[in-house]
Design an enzyme around this catalytic site. Structure first.
Site, PDB file in Angstrom:
ATOM      1  N   ARG B 259       0.871  -1.178   0.000  1.00  0.00           N
ATOM      2  CA  ARG B 259       0.000   0.000   0.000  1.00  0.00           C
ATOM      3  C   ARG B 259       0.905   1.224   0.000  1.00  0.00           C
ATOM      4  O   ARG B 259       1.601   1.474   0.976  1.00  0.00           O
ATOM      5  CB  ARG B 259      -0.913  -0.048   1.241  1.00  0.00           C
ATOM      6  N   HIS B 263      -3.180   3.929   5.299  1.00  0.00           N
ATOM      7  CA  HIS B 263      -4.275   2.964   5.468  1.00  0.00           C
ATOM      8  C   HIS B 263      -5.611   3.616   5.116  1.00  0.00           C
ATOM      9  O   HIS B 263      -6.437   3.057   4.415  1.00  0.00           O
ATOM     10  CB  HIS B 263      -4.313   2.440   6.901  1.00  0.00           C
ATOM     11  N   TYR B 272       5.306   4.790  10.920  1.00  0.00           N
ATOM     12  CA  TYR B 272       5.738   3.391  10.995  1.00  0.00           C
ATOM     13  C   TYR B 272       6.456   2.874   9.746  1.00  0.00           C
ATOM     14  O   TYR B 272       6.819   1.706   9.697  1.00  0.00           O
ATOM     15  CB  TYR B 272       4.534   2.493  11.322  1.00  0.00           C
TER      16      TYR B 272
END
Lengths: 324, 356
Positions: B259, B263, B272
């Site tokens: 991705r 998100h 992250y």
């Protein structure tokens, strides 16, 4: 008409509806060869075959989730969960998926599943085989919640649930499975959902009870009658949507109401009925609405007789209302 | 193919591996490409709409277009689709109209589902595209039930359900895989391993080396595929759907992808993920990779013109849908039950009369 037990009436409803409609399927743990832990599905496997009477792997999420998909793709699944206490692993599938499929898709998809489960105490089943979870499902938008108290109602309500277009939580009072008998019409027989039953007429007080509490209510009403108090007992049969008209009409006449259920008191369905009566019948009330319920404790094994409402506790509530 | 365990078709030199080429015609491949481009243009526009406050939320699929579009192309008429919220491309590829997607994210009367759910939660009964859930993997057991119904009636169809790597951690995944194996049902489990479930890496979802190997525990075949290679996805999902339709049971497919964006529009992936990691995957962009192949075959002339055309298509769809009126207040009480019961009628009337 034949006189049969409540469990036999459920078996009769399943067999009758499966004969009538080939899209009706039964599924769950043990429902095939063994006929279910209480034998509600006994004989169905032999009659309708393993395609329509499905012994599933032991997994409530799978049973409920699979039922949702079956219903979305044209079947009428009647899923059995061995005990209503075992439904909780599938709670999300019920409250967020099954109950909401129609709403969230604006009617494009529906999940008209009937979820049957033995419910309530009184059979020395302990914590995990005795709970009364109806309030969770009544609180969930989109679910119809049903609990019969007679064999005829068990057959007629279950048949209506299977033919209906909404998901139904069908809670069966296991304490009554083999302790009550009654005449049940043979062949196709329907009791409409959403319509209550006047168990016993009376003019002085309305006593609302369902499931295994109906026989308790009848004993309490008989005792009250010997004291000169006429108790009208109403069994809603379909807990939600509730037959509010029947209750309202009765309470306006009697001026007194007591709600009797074995589920814990706080936020139990008795609280909702009490509020509805207060909102709609306030000027007719001669006493506060009384509640006789289970306690707000986990269900106790050794003390189940003290936990469950009995005719004596119910009679005390009737007397308190009359003396107010 | 550097890793023999991972099915791949598009080679680094811009040609296709004939051993696994799904054998699509030039017009079919151009259609795959155009849908990938349209999907990205839609995602970019939707994120822009969220950033400017015109919609509340969005889940982009940037970087995973090969998965959605390749899998969507393997679905045939009569098949069912139970997608995850990031897989709107599957529906787009199957003919779910762009206008309906735009309407759904706006939640006004241009939304067939009447503004009932937040963006990315679409459905369309006409193409068996089933309503999307927010909780991860809850749709997997539903796919099992739909497949059971089809099998009971003797229909030769397949059911595709899609989810991410996080979905493999759920009880619903276990239930669905197990039931599919036991009942030998025609369900294709398409897992898009995009490395993260929001911020949690795949290594925290499982202690197994691959996700595909989980299939063995349920008696299903497990397949790994290059998730940024649309022809490889088409091949893997197509073969699995064919197997399912032929009555040979289900399959678990693990597509290795990434991705590239957040998100959702509520997420900040810089917390992250490193820039280096994202850049490395950007080099593997599935659209650029496929464009290079199509240009090499003279199927595609001008990628920039295709992208501009897609952006204009999306702009017009948004313009049209935004002019639709808001959903009526009374609709809030409809579709809860098949008929409106007394308590909802009372609540509706109370609200509409200003007393609620």
């Amino acid at each position: 008409m034949a006189e049969v037990t409540l469990i036999k009436a459920i078996n009769d409803a399943l067999a009758t509806e499966m004969t009538r409609d080939p899209s009706v399927c039964v599924l769950g743990e043990d429902v095939g060869l063994d006929g279910g832990v209480f034998r509600a599905t006994e004989g169905l496997l032999k009659r309708f075959g393993p395609g329509r009477v499905v012994d599933t792997p032991l997994n409530e999420v799978g049973i409920v989730g699979m039922s949702i998909g079956m219903a979305m793709n044209g079947l009428r699944p009647v899923a059995e969960i061995e005990f209503s206490d075992f439904i909780y692993p599938a709670f999300d599938q019920i409250v967020s998926e099954m109950s909401k499929m129609r709403y969230r898709s604006a009617g494009q998809f529906t999940a008209a599943v009937v979820l049957r489960a033995p419910s309530g105490g009184g059979v020395r089943g302990g914590h995990y085989h005795s709970q009364s979870p109806e309030a969770y499902y009544i609180h969930t938008a989109g679910l119809v919640v049903v609990m019969p108290s007679t064999p005829a109602d068990a057959k007629g309500l279950l048949s209506s649930a299977i033919r209906g277009e909404d998901p139904v939580i069908f809670l069966e009072p296991k304490a009554l499975y083999r302790t009550v008998k009654g005449e049940v019409p043979q062949g196709e027989y329907l009791v409409p959902l959403g319509v209550g039953r006047i168990v016993r007429p009376g003019d002085d007080l309305t006593l609302i009870a369902w499931g295994a509490m109906v026989p308790v209510a009848e004993k309490a009403a008989a005792a009250a009658a010997s004291e000169g108090v006429g108790v009208e007992i109403i069994d809603p049969r379909t807990l939600w949507p509730l037959d509010i008209e029947m209750i309202e009409s009765s309470v306006r006449r009697t001026g007194r109401a007591v709600v009797l259920h074995e589920a814990p008191r706080t936020c139990g369905f008795g609280a909702e009925i009490s509020a509805l009566i207060q909102e709609r019948c306030f000027l007719h009330l001669k006493a506060p609405v009384g509640r006789v319920t289970g306690f707000d404790t986990p269900f106790p094994y050794a003390l189940e007789k003290s936990y469950l409402p009995d005719p004596e506790r119910t009679l005390r509530a009737i007397r308190a209302s009359m003396a107010f | 193919m550097s890793d023999p365990e991972i099915l791949s078709v598009l080679r680094p030199d811009g040609t296709a591996d004939p051993a696994h080429d799904p054998g699509l015609s030039d017009p079919e491949m151009l259609s795959l490409y155009r849908h990938m481009v349209l999907l990205r243009a839609f995602d970019e526009k939707a994120v822009a709409l969220q950033r400017s406050g015109r919609i509340g939320f969005f889940v982009p699929s940037t970087g995973q277009e090969a998965c959605s579009i390749g899998a969507g192309h393997a679905v045939c008429e009569g098949d069912w689709i139970f997608p995850a919220y990031r897989d709107h491309g599957v529906g787009l590829m199957r003919g779910y109209p762009l206008a309906a997607m735009v309407g759904q994210i706006l939640g006004n009367t241009s939304d067939a589902t009447r503004g009932r759910q937040m963006p990315n939660h679409w459905c369309d009964r006409a193409i068996h595209l089933v309503s999307v859930s927010s909780p991860v993997a809850t749709q997997l057991p539903h796919a099992v039930g739909a497949a059971y119904a089809a099998k009971l009636r003797g229909e030769r169809i397949a059911v595709l359900t899609t989810f991410g790597d996080g979905g493999t951690s759920t009880g619903d995944f276990h239930a669905a895989m197990n039931f599919t194996g036991v009942f030998r049902l025609p369900v294709v489990f398409f897992c898009e391993n995009n490395r993260y479930a929001i911020s949690v890496p795949v290594e925290h979802q499982t202690a197994t080396g691959t996700l595909a190997e989980k299939a063995r525990a349920y008696g299903l075949p497990g397949v790994r595929v290059d998730g940024n290679d649309v022809l490889a996805i088409r091949k893997a999902v197509g073969d699995a759907m064919d197997r399912a339709r032929a009555g040979e049971g289900g399959t678990l497919i693990e597509a290795l992808t990434y991705r590239m964006g957040p998100h959702s529009t509520s997420d900040d992936p810089t917390v992250y993920r490193s820039d280096e990691e994202v850049s490395a995957w950007r080099e593997k962009d599935p659209i650029r990779r496929f464009a290079a192949f199509l240009k090499g075959r003279a199927v595609l002339a001008d990628p920039a013109a295709e992208e501009a055309s897609a952006r204009e298509t999306v702009r017009k769809a948004v313009e049209t849908a935004e002019s639709a009126p808001a959903v009526p207040l009374s609709s809030m009480f409809e579709d809860v039950y098949s008929e409106i019961p007394w308590h909802l009628a009372e609540q509706r009337d109370s609200l509409l009369s200003g007393k609620g």
